[in-house]
Design a protein around this motif. Structure first.
Motif, PDB file in Angstrom:
ATOM      1  N   THR A   1       0.860  -1.173   0.000  1.00 29.68           N
ATOM      2  CA  THR A   1       0.000   0.000   0.000  1.00 29.68           C
ATOM      3  C   THR A   1       0.899   1.227   0.000  1.00 29.68           C
ATOM      4  N   CYS A   2       0.603   2.176  -0.858  1.00 33.56           N
ATOM      5  CA  CYS A   2       1.451   3.359  -1.000  1.00 33.56           C
ATOM      6  C   CYS A   2       0.718   4.604  -0.538  1.00 33.56           C
ATOM      7  N   LEU A   3       1.395   5.396   0.245  1.00 34.68           N
ATOM      8  CA  LEU A   3       0.883   6.708   0.609  1.00 34.68           C
ATOM      9  C   LEU A   3       1.156   7.659  -0.554  1.00 34.68           C
ATOM     10  N   PRO A   4       0.367   8.713  -0.693  1.00 34.51           N
ATOM     11  CA  PRO A   4       0.560   9.621  -1.831  1.00 34.51           C
ATOM     12  C   PRO A   4       1.986  10.168  -1.899  1.00 34.51           C
ATOM     13  N   ALA A   5       2.570  10.090  -3.077  1.00 38.17           N
ATOM     14  CA  ALA A   5       3.945  10.564  -3.260  1.00 38.17           C
ATOM     15  C   ALA A   5       4.065  12.061  -3.012  1.00 38.17           C
ATOM     16  N   ILE A   6       2.965  12.781  -3.145  1.00 38.57           N
ATOM     17  CA  ILE A   6       2.996  14.230  -2.961  1.00 38.57           C
ATOM     18  C   ILE A   6       3.366  14.615  -1.528  1.00 38.57           C
ATOM     19  N   LEU A   7       3.354  13.643  -0.603  1.00 37.82           N
ATOM     20  CA  LEU A   7       3.802  13.925   0.767  1.00 37.82           C
ATOM     21  C   LEU A   7       5.238  14.411   0.800  1.00 37.82           C
ATOM     22  N   HIS A   8       6.012  14.093  -0.243  1.00 39.20           N
ATOM     23  CA  HIS A   8       7.401  14.555  -0.254  1.00 39.20           C
ATOM     24  C   HIS A   8       7.499  16.080  -0.345  1.00 39.20           C
ATOM     25  N   VAL A   9       6.446  16.714  -0.785  1.00 36.05           N
ATOM     26  CA  VAL A   9       6.423  18.177  -0.769  1.00 36.05           C
ATOM     27  C   VAL A   9       6.151  18.679   0.642  1.00 36.05           C
ATOM     28  N   HIS A  10       5.642  17.793   1.507  1.00 40.80           N
ATOM     29  CA  HIS A  10       5.308  18.142   2.889  1.00 40.80           C
ATOM     30  C   HIS A  10       5.881  17.076   3.825  1.00 40.80           C
TER      31      HIS A  10
ATOM     32  N   PHE B   1       6.249  17.894  -9.102  1.00 37.81           N
ATOM     33  CA  PHE B   1       6.922  17.844  -7.809  1.00 37.81           C
ATOM     34  C   PHE B   1       7.994  18.909  -7.623  1.00 37.81           C
ATOM     35  N   VAL B   2       8.444  19.530  -8.684  1.00 44.41           N
ATOM     36  CA  VAL B   2       9.501  20.543  -8.569  1.00 44.41           C
ATOM     37  C   VAL B   2       9.057  21.867  -9.182  1.00 44.41           C
TER      38      VAL B   2
END
Length: 222
Positions: free
Chosen positions: A53-62, A148-149
């Protein structure tokens, strides 16, 4: 890996992703930016006893939200699996994720971030200060550079701010997980847009593969 087996871009960046099947007794809670790589490793190695199960990758922005998101996911799935592993490195949490994983009794991937474990933590550490001015891309970021950038920094609206953000960098290092000319072309385009020199470094899956292999071997299959 066939495209039909891969999560779509929206799943990676917004909704997260889940891959489950019958008789899986181990859960990997992972960053959505690693979904393609983990699914490929599962397929190639026959790790059918590992659910994902994967958490949203966009969490890397937060990154300040990652620890709580992982804790919530562990609590949500704790009673459904014999073992849970966390496929994150520190990822900007300042040690908080490691502390949470120890408290919860789950293992996580070693290293400061995915750039380190893809190259191999020991090898990455050897670069030391010589790469303090390097900007890193993975396959995922080569695909999702704008989301993402570029856009989070507002450069799609204010391109004149480029040098303010990237003026202290000297090169872009593309860590390629797979040998894909189209991704290399995209990564080179990212370097050109940022005004940086370009270096491609084929890493494969590095310590990610070694860690998952270790975890998979420790848990008997049904």
């Amino acid at each position: 890996m066939h495209s039909d087996d891969l999560p779509d871009d929206e799943s990676l960046t917004i909704r997260g992703y889940t891959d489950t099947a019958a008789r899986q007794n181990v859960l990997l809670i992972a960053c959505g930016a690693l979904a393609r790589e983990i699914l490929d490793l599962k397929r190639r190695n026959g790790w059918d006893h590992l659910a994902l199960t994967c958490l949203p990758a966009i969490l890397h922005v937060h990154p300040e939200r990652i620890t709580q998101a992982v804790e919530d996911a562990v609590a949500r799935h704790r009673n459904d699996f014999d073992r849970i592993f966390v496929v994150y490195a520190d990822c900007g949490t300042g040690g908080l994720l490691e502390q949470a994983c120890k408290r919860l009794g789950v293992e996580m991937v070693k290293g400061p971030h995915c750039y380190s474990f893809f190259e191999g933590n020991d090898r990455f550490a050897q670069h030391g200060d010589e790469e303090a001015t390097a900007f890193y891309l993975t396959d995922f970021l080569a695909r999702q550079f704008d989301a993402f950038v570029w856009k989070p920094l507002g450069l799609d609206r204010h391109p004149q701010l480029r040098d303010m953000y990237f003026g202290n960098y000297t090169k872009l290092v593309y860590q390629a997980q797979i040998d894909d000319p189209e991704l290399t072309k995209r990564a080179k385009d990212c370097a050109d847009r940022m005004g940086l020199t370009f270096e491609r470094r084929f890493t494969g899956y590095g310590d990610l593969e070694r860690t998952l292999s270790d975890w998979a071997s420790r848990v008997p299959r049904d």
